[in-house]
Design a protein around this motif. Structure first.
Motif, mmCIF file in Angstrom:
data_model
loop_
_atom_site.group_PDB
_atom_site.id
_atom_site.type_symbol
_atom_site.label_atom_id
_atom_site.label_comp_id
_atom_site.label_asym_id
_atom_site.label_seq_id
_atom_site.Cartn_x
_atom_site.Cartn_y
_atom_site.Cartn_z
ATOM 1 N N MET A 1 0.822 -1.201 0.000
ATOM 2 C CA MET A 1 0.000 0.000 0.000
ATOM 3 C C MET A 1 0.869 1.269 0.000
ATOM 4 O O MET A 1 0.552 2.238 -0.669
ATOM 5 C CB MET A 1 -0.927 -0.055 1.233
ATOM 6 C CG MET A 1 -1.867 1.091 1.327
ATOM 7 S SD MET A 1 -3.041 1.046 -0.023
ATOM 8 C CE MET A 1 -4.087 2.364 0.392
ATOM 9 N N GLU A 2 1.954 1.204 0.760
ATOM 10 C CA GLU A 2 2.828 2.373 0.849
ATOM 11 C C GLU A 2 3.511 2.669 -0.486
ATOM 12 O O GLU A 2 3.629 3.836 -0.878
ATOM 13 C CB GLU A 2 3.871 2.163 1.946
ATOM 14 C CG GLU A 2 4.700 3.392 2.216
ATOM 15 C CD GLU A 2 5.624 3.210 3.403
ATOM 16 O OE1 GLU A 2 6.517 4.051 3.561
ATOM 17 O OE2 GLU A 2 5.458 2.251 4.160
ATOM 18 N N LYS A 4 2.326 2.017 -3.395
ATOM 19 C CA LYS A 4 1.295 2.568 -4.272
ATOM 20 C C LYS A 4 1.079 4.048 -3.978
ATOM 21 O O LYS A 4 0.979 4.864 -4.901
ATOM 22 C CB LYS A 4 -0.010 1.794 -4.078
ATOM 23 C CG LYS A 4 -1.147 2.267 -4.944
ATOM 24 C CD LYS A 4 -2.403 1.458 -4.676
ATOM 25 C CE LYS A 4 -3.563 1.982 -5.494
ATOM 26 N NZ LYS A 4 -4.803 1.266 -5.207
ATOM 27 N N ARG A 5 1.045 4.417 -2.707
ATOM 28 C CA ARG A 5 0.856 5.817 -2.331
ATOM 29 C C ARG A 5 2.060 6.664 -2.743
ATOM 30 O O ARG A 5 1.907 7.811 -3.159
ATOM 31 C CB ARG A 5 0.603 5.938 -0.829
ATOM 32 C CG ARG A 5 -0.742 5.319 -0.437
ATOM 33 C CD ARG A 5 -1.021 5.444 1.016
ATOM 34 N NE ARG A 5 -1.303 6.839 1.310
ATOM 35 C CZ ARG A 5 -0.968 7.433 2.449
ATOM 36 N NH1 ARG A 5 -0.339 6.766 3.392
ATOM 37 N NH2 ARG A 5 -1.253 8.690 2.650
ATOM 38 N N ASP A 127 1.640 9.676 8.965
ATOM 39 C CA ASP A 127 1.409 9.587 7.525
ATOM 40 C C ASP A 127 2.300 10.604 6.801
ATOM 41 O O ASP A 127 1.859 11.673 6.396
ATOM 42 C CB ASP A 127 -0.068 9.832 7.217
ATOM 43 C CG ASP A 127 -0.414 9.591 5.773
ATOM 44 O OD1 ASP A 127 0.443 9.078 5.028
ATOM 45 O OD2 ASP A 127 -1.554 9.919 5.387
#
Length: 162
Positions: A1-2, A4-5, A127
């Motif tokens: 996920m990271e 992708k972000r 974040d």
């Protein structure tokens, strides 16, 4: 996920640079050294306001959020009013004052966003990707405003010489 972000952040940064291209092309036609001056000026502004936020008392600039958003809203409404009721010519006539006010507001956002990021981090929000987006948008907006102001001033100087 990271990952992708981070890829989305990279794509966003790339597209922001592409969107900045036409303005930079215009500025290069006026005077190419304006881009370097605007970048150095933006970096100095960003570093000074960030250090000010870092060394200030905890949460001392968080009160600016409402005022800064109100200022942006007033600038937006003012732009709509001039465009709709007075015509686009009037907007360009008042553009320099509008740009200086917007630049001052964006400097305030550097203070506010930096302290907000610090406060969020102390409350457990780690974040870093979204925090990077906040500061990136502040930097790019200050760079754009400063670059356009310098180009407008340079163009006015060239008119006066003729």
């Amino acid at each position: 996920m990271e990952k992708k972000r981070l890829a989305i952040l990279s794509a966003f940064a790339f597209l922001t640079g592409v969107g900045l291209g036409p303005a930079m092309d215009y500025v290069i036609s006026v005077n190419p050294s304006i881009i370097v001056t605007a970048f150095i000026g933006t970096s100095a502004i960003f570093v000074c306001f960030t250090l000010s936020a870092l060394y200030a008392q905890r949460r001392s600039y968080l009160f600016l959020g409402g005022n800064l958003m109100s200022g942006l809203s007033i600038l937006l409404l003012f732009s709509f009013h001039l465009t709709v009721f007075k015509g686009a010519f009037m907007l360009f006539k008042c553009c320099e004052a509008h740009m200086y006010i917007a630049l001052a507001i964006m400097c305030g956002f550097v203070l506010f966003d930096t302290q907000l990021i610090i406060e969020k981090a102390e409350m457990g929000d780690k974040d870093y990707i979204w925090h990077c987006v906040d500061l990136f948008l502040d930097f790019v907006t200050i760079f754009r405003k400063l670059m356009i102001l310098l180009a407008m001033n340079e163009k006015d100087k060239k008119k006066e010489k003729k």
